[in-house]
Write a protein that holds these residues in place. Structure first.
Motif, PDB file in Angstrom:
ATOM      1  N   GLN A 329       0.832  -1.210   0.000  1.00 47.14           N
ATOM      2  CA  GLN A 329       0.000   0.000   0.000  1.00 47.14           C
ATOM      3  C   GLN A 329       0.864   1.256   0.000  1.00 47.14           C
ATOM      4  O   GLN A 329       0.570   2.234  -0.705  1.00 47.14           O
ATOM      5  N   MET A 330       1.957   1.249   0.786  1.00 43.08           N
ATOM      6  CA  MET A 330       2.834   2.414   0.830  1.00 43.08           C
ATOM      7  C   MET A 330       3.586   2.609  -0.475  1.00 43.08           C
ATOM      8  O   MET A 330       3.920   3.733  -0.845  1.00 43.08           O
ATOM      9  N   ALA A 331       3.845   1.523  -1.199  1.00 40.18           N
ATOM     10  CA  ALA A 331       4.462   1.650  -2.519  1.00 40.18           C
ATOM     11  C   ALA A 331       3.507   2.374  -3.470  1.00 40.18           C
ATOM     12  O   ALA A 331       3.922   3.251  -4.252  1.00 40.18           O
ATOM     13  N   VAL A 332       2.226   2.004  -3.406  1.00 40.50           N
ATOM     14  CA  VAL A 332       1.221   2.674  -4.233  1.00 40.50           C
ATOM     15  C   VAL A 332       1.095   4.140  -3.813  1.00 40.50           C
ATOM     16  O   VAL A 332       1.016   5.043  -4.648  1.00 40.50           O
ATOM     17  N   TRP A 333       1.094   4.384  -2.474  1.00 39.40           N
ATOM     18  CA  TRP A 333       1.035   5.757  -1.979  1.00 39.40           C
ATOM     19  C   TRP A 333       2.229   6.571  -2.475  1.00 39.40           C
ATOM     20  O   TRP A 333       2.081   7.734  -2.871  1.00 39.40           O
ATOM     21  N   SER A 334       3.415   5.979  -2.444  1.00 42.47           N
ATOM     22  CA  SER A 334       4.621   6.685  -2.875  1.00 42.47           C
ATOM     23  C   SER A 334       4.527   7.076  -4.346  1.00 42.47           C
ATOM     24  O   SER A 334       4.905   8.194  -4.732  1.00 42.47           O
ATOM     25  N   CYS A 335       4.020   6.153  -5.175  1.00 40.14           N
ATOM     26  CA  CYS A 335       3.823   6.478  -6.596  1.00 40.14           C
ATOM     27  C   CYS A 335       2.851   7.647  -6.751  1.00 40.14           C
ATOM     28  O   CYS A 335       3.086   8.575  -7.538  1.00 40.14           O
ATOM     29  N   ALA A 336       1.754   7.604  -5.990  1.00 36.39           N
ATOM     30  CA  ALA A 336       0.765   8.675  -6.080  1.00 36.39           C
ATOM     31  C   ALA A 336       1.350  10.012  -5.633  1.00 36.39           C
ATOM     32  O   ALA A 336       1.009  11.060  -6.179  1.00 36.39           O
ATOM     33  N   GLN A 337       2.255   9.983  -4.620  1.00 38.75           N
ATOM     34  CA  GLN A 337       2.861  11.217  -4.139  1.00 38.75           C
ATOM     35  C   GLN A 337       3.703  11.893  -5.215  1.00 38.75           C
ATOM     36  O   GLN A 337       3.723  13.118  -5.321  1.00 38.75           O
ATOM     37  N   VAL A 338       4.409  11.098  -6.004  1.00 49.38           N
ATOM     38  CA  VAL A 338       5.206  11.655  -7.103  1.00 49.38           C
ATOM     39  C   VAL A 338       4.309  12.431  -8.062  1.00 49.38           C
ATOM     40  O   VAL A 338       4.577  13.584  -8.415  1.00 49.38           O
ATOM     41  N   LEU A 339       3.212  11.789  -8.462  1.00 51.41           N
ATOM     42  CA  LEU A 339       2.309  12.411  -9.430  1.00 51.41           C
ATOM     43  C   LEU A 339       1.545  13.577  -8.803  1.00 51.41           C
ATOM     44  O   LEU A 339       1.394  14.635  -9.415  1.00 51.41           O
ATOM     45  N   GLU A 340       1.081  13.398  -7.567  1.00 51.23           N
ATOM     46  CA  GLU A 340       0.309  14.451  -6.901  1.00 51.23           C
ATOM     47  C   GLU A 340       1.143  15.713  -6.706  1.00 51.23           C
ATOM     48  O   GLU A 340       0.680  16.832  -6.983  1.00 51.23           O
ATOM     49  N   ASN A 341       2.376  15.569  -6.237  1.00 52.04           N
ATOM     50  CA  ASN A 341       3.224  16.735  -6.016  1.00 52.04           C
ATOM     51  C   ASN A 341       3.675  17.354  -7.332  1.00 52.04           C
ATOM     52  O   ASN A 341       3.825  18.575  -7.428  1.00 52.04           O
ATOM     53  N   GLY A 342       3.917  16.528  -8.321  1.00 54.71           N
ATOM     54  CA  GLY A 342       4.258  17.066  -9.630  1.00 54.71           C
ATOM     55  C   GLY A 342       3.122  17.881 -10.221  1.00 54.71           C
ATOM     56  O   GLY A 342       3.337  18.977 -10.770  1.00 54.71           O
ATOM     57  N   LEU A 343       1.889  17.379 -10.112  1.00 55.29           N
ATOM     58  CA  LEU A 343       0.735  18.125 -10.617  1.00 55.29           C
ATOM     59  C   LEU A 343       0.513  19.401  -9.813  1.00 55.29           C
ATOM     60  O   LEU A 343       0.098  20.424 -10.362  1.00 55.29           O
ATOM     61  N   ARG A 344       0.809  19.357  -8.509  1.00 55.66           N
ATOM     62  CA  ARG A 344       0.704  20.574  -7.703  1.00 55.66           C
ATOM     63  C   ARG A 344       1.702  21.614  -8.207  1.00 55.66           C
ATOM     64  O   ARG A 344       1.389  22.805  -8.280  1.00 55.66           O
ATOM     65  N   GLY A 345       2.908  21.176  -8.546  1.00 54.66           N
ATOM     66  CA  GLY A 345       3.903  22.081  -9.095  1.00 54.66           C
ATOM     67  C   GLY A 345       3.501  22.650 -10.445  1.00 54.66           C
ATOM     68  O   GLY A 345       3.883  23.770 -10.800  1.00 54.66           O
ATOM     69  N   LEU A 346       2.702  21.899 -11.207  1.00 58.54           N
ATOM     70  CA  LEU A 346       2.212  22.366 -12.499  1.00 58.54           C
ATOM     71  C   LEU A 346       0.989  23.264 -12.373  1.00 58.54           C
ATOM     72  O   LEU A 346       0.480  23.759 -13.376  1.00 58.54           O
ATOM     73  N   GLY A 347       0.511  23.446 -11.135  1.00 55.04           N
ATOM     74  CA  GLY A 347      -0.636  24.327 -10.919  1.00 55.04           C
ATOM     75  C   GLY A 347      -1.963  23.616 -10.817  1.00 55.04           C
ATOM     76  O   GLY A 347      -3.013  24.235 -11.034  1.00 55.04           O
ATOM     77  N   TYR A 348      -1.957  22.333 -10.458  1.00 54.20           N
ATOM     78  CA  TYR A 348      -3.189  21.563 -10.332  1.00 54.20           C
ATOM     79  C   TYR A 348      -3.290  20.924  -8.938  1.00 54.20           C
ATOM     80  O   TYR A 348      -3.307  19.695  -8.810  1.00 54.20           O
ATOM     81  N   PRO A 349      -3.396  21.734  -7.886  1.00 53.19           N
ATOM     82  CA  PRO A 349      -3.491  21.156  -6.536  1.00 53.19           C
ATOM     83  C   PRO A 349      -4.777  20.383  -6.307  1.00 53.19           C
ATOM     84  O   PRO A 349      -4.849  19.510  -5.439  1.00 53.19           O
ATOM     85  N   GLN A 350      -5.817  20.688  -7.097  1.00 52.31           N
ATOM     86  CA  GLN A 350      -7.092  19.997  -6.915  1.00 52.31           C
ATOM     87  C   GLN A 350      -6.997  18.515  -7.269  1.00 52.31           C
ATOM     88  O   GLN A 350      -7.852  17.719  -6.839  1.00 52.31           O
ATOM     89  N   ALA A 351      -5.974  18.126  -8.013  1.00 50.10           N
ATOM     90  CA  ALA A 351      -5.823  16.717  -8.364  1.00 50.10           C
ATOM     91  C   ALA A 351      -5.664  15.865  -7.108  1.00 50.10           C
ATOM     92  O   ALA A 351      -6.254  14.775  -6.995  1.00 50.10           O
ATOM     93  N   GLY A 352      -4.879  16.354  -6.152  1.00 45.41           N
ATOM     94  CA  GLY A 352      -4.686  15.622  -4.911  1.00 45.41           C
ATOM     95  C   GLY A 352      -5.949  15.575  -4.074  1.00 45.41           C
ATOM     96  O   GLY A 352      -6.292  14.540  -3.493  1.00 45.41           O
ATOM     97  N   THR A 353      -6.667  16.691  -4.009  1.00 45.74           N
ATOM     98  CA  THR A 353      -7.901  16.733  -3.219  1.00 45.74           C
ATOM     99  C   THR A 353      -8.936  15.751  -3.762  1.00 45.74           C
ATOM    100  O   THR A 353      -9.531  14.962  -3.010  1.00 45.74           O
ATOM    101  N   ILE A 354      -9.140  15.763  -5.069  1.00 43.31           N
ATOM    102  CA  ILE A 354     -10.147  14.888  -5.693  1.00 43.31           C
ATOM    103  C   ILE A 354      -9.769  13.426  -5.548  1.00 43.31           C
ATOM    104  O   ILE A 354     -10.597  12.576  -5.173  1.00 43.31           O
ATOM    105  N   SER A 355      -8.502  13.111  -5.819  1.00 46.73           N
ATOM    106  CA  SER A 355      -8.088  11.702  -5.790  1.00 46.73           C
ATOM    107  C   SER A 355      -8.085  11.148  -4.368  1.00 46.73           C
ATOM    108  O   SER A 355      -8.490  10.000  -4.138  1.00 46.73           O
ATOM    109  N   ASN A 356      -7.659  11.943  -3.389  1.00 54.18           N
ATOM    110  CA  ASN A 356      -7.673  11.471  -2.003  1.00 54.18           C
ATOM    111  C   ASN A 356      -9.096  11.306  -1.483  1.00 54.18           C
ATOM    112  O   ASN A 356      -9.364  10.407  -0.680  1.00 54.18           O
ATOM    113  N   ALA A 357     -10.005  12.170  -1.924  1.00 56.48           N
ATOM    114  CA  ALA A 357     -11.415  12.006  -1.549  1.00 56.48           C
ATOM    115  C   ALA A 357     -11.967  10.695  -2.096  1.00 56.48           C
ATOM    116  O   ALA A 357     -12.741  10.009  -1.418  1.00 56.48           O
ATOM    117  N   ALA A 358     -11.558  10.338  -3.305  1.00 54.82           N
ATOM    118  CA  ALA A 358     -11.985   9.053  -3.877  1.00 54.82           C
ATOM    119  C   ALA A 358     -11.466   7.888  -3.039  1.00 54.82           C
ATOM    120  O   ALA A 358     -12.182   6.915  -2.768  1.00 54.82           O
TER     121      ALA A 358
END
Length: 443
Positions: A329-358
């Protein structure tokens, strides 16, 4: 401090905190046994979870607002200390009547100590404010050292209780809270300086509160997802099973030491350059790191049963299956963190909010039937399903909103292996040249 030194300092701090956390986990488990370890979790999980979710972005808010044009750091720091004290006391008072709700009927004798442990909230919030003042100055050395200090103090208190033959779940819970209290007292002079250099203004407090929330809200769903298993499990199983799960969780969370600094690098790299090129870099990072994280997980799972018996004792051997699932599970979380933080850097912080809510929704739906059928293993499977749903949601977001081809986000292919080898070679050369940050950003 250079970005290279900042990255290395952050990595060392993260590894040190996780390492000491493993040491305290082994000590408490060895000395208390499964049932005592579960009672310790019952007393501490509410203040710890509330501290992470309810701190309203104090550290980041102080750092961000202190560096705004035309803003002086002294009033912001003074407002930060005042806000930390008010938030901590208010949340502790609000949660005190609810503590009974989170304790199973068999743990009524822990109600008083659990309420006392809510002192953890104002103490940690005050410490977060102090961290924010160092982050505002770019003083990464003190920032990481002060993150490490309360954990080290807790370790020392545990060893002292062991030497005095005073081992109990209540004593260890109070030692945890006392470690934060000792840290705050040790820096009492610093707090006096912070509040004496400028008048505390309610406008500064309100502005800091709004800024902190603006930075913290996108992360709250992710913090809730990481804590939801404990919130759900305490009402479903007894103290002994909670103790086994606490060990499984401690073993499973080790990969965070690598994932957190990597996610920070991906966030920093995504803010640079033309957006399409930054997205291409992020997709390459995601492919390489998903392969790395799952290889680490496979190696960790292979040694988990022996590690638990050796470090925690044979009485915790029953936690090994849940630990193996939580490592995955933490391996999957780590992968998601790479993408979530990268998208936040690109100006899409809502990606993390929506996906974590799911992910939260999946956890809430799956927990009871899986725990009823498989105990703590069922909760571990719940978290794996929830984290997988979160990763799937953020992949769909990247595909739909940024037109990132899903084929370019799939890491299990020959080209990824070649890219990983090339990146490793480049990183080794640049590490030798003391350019670690550049190496990380170019992966």
């Amino acid at each position: 401090m250079s970005l290279t030194a900042a990255f290395l300092t952050s990595l060392c701090g993260s590894v040190g905190i996780v390492g000491l956390g493993l040491v305290t986990g082994i000590l408490t488990s060895r000395l208390l046994g499964p049932e005592g370890r579960g009672e310790l979790l019952l007393m501490l999980f509410l203040p710890v979870a509330a501290s992470r979710v309810g701190n309203c972005g104090l550290t980041q808010g102080i750092a961000y607002r202190s560096n705004q044009p035309g803003t002086s750091r002294e009033p912001v720091s003074a407002a930060g200390v005042a806000l930390a004290a008010c938030l901590g006391v208010a949340q502790a008072a609000a949660l005190a009547p609810l503590t009974r709700v989170f304790l199973p009927g068999t743990a009524g004798h822990l109600l008083g100590p659990a309420v006392a442990c809510l002192a953890y909230l104002p103490l940690t919030f005050l410490w977060y404010a102090l961290l924010g003042t160092h982050l505002a100055r770019g003083d990464y050395a003190r920032y990481n050292l002060y993150q490490f200090f309360p954990v080290a103090l807790y370790t020392g208190l545990l060893l002292g209780l062991w030497a005095l033959d005073r081992e109990s779940a209540v004593a260890f819970a109070f030692a945890n809270v006392g470690a934060w209290g000792g840290a705050v007292l040790a820096k009492a002079a610093a707090y006096v300086r912070l509040v004496s250099r400028a008048a505390i203004c309610h406008r500064d407090i309100a502005a800091l509160f709004r800024q902190g929330l603006r930075l913290h809200v996108p992360e709250m769903a992710g913090l809730l997802l990481l804590q939801v298993d404990q919130f759900l499990l305490v009402r479903m199983v007894g103290a002994k099973a909670l103790g086994l799960y606490a060990v499984a969780r401690a073993v499973g969370s080790g990969q965070a030491a690598a994932a957190n600094p990597i996610a920070l690098v991906c966030f920093r790299a995504s803010m640079e350059g033309e957006p399409r090129q930054a997205l291409a870099t992020l997709m390459r990072q995601f492919r390489i790191f998903q392969l790395l994280f799952l290889l680490i997980a496979a190696a960790s799972i292979a040694v988990t049963p022996a590690l638990i018996k050796l470090a925690f004792g044979r009485q915790f051997a029953g936690s090994a299956p849940a630990a193996a699932v939580l490592i995955l599970q933490m391996a999957v979380w780590s992968c998601a963190q790479v993408l979530e933080n990268g998208l936040r850097g690109l100006g899409y912080p809502q990606a993390g909010t929506i996906s974590n809510a799911a992910g939260l929704l999946v956890a809430m739906l799956a927990a009871r039937p899986l725990v009823s059928g498989a105990g703590i293993l069922g909760m571990a499977l719940t978290m794996l399903l929830a984290q997988s749903a979160q990763l799937a949601a953020i992949l769909v977001f990247a595909n739909r909103r940024l037109k990132a081809p899903l084929s370019e986000l799939w890491g299990f292919r020959r080209q990824t292996v070649l890219d990983t080898i090339q990146a490793a070679r480049s990183a080794l050369k640049l590490i030798a040249a003391r350019r670690v940050w550049s190496a990380s950003a170019s992966i």
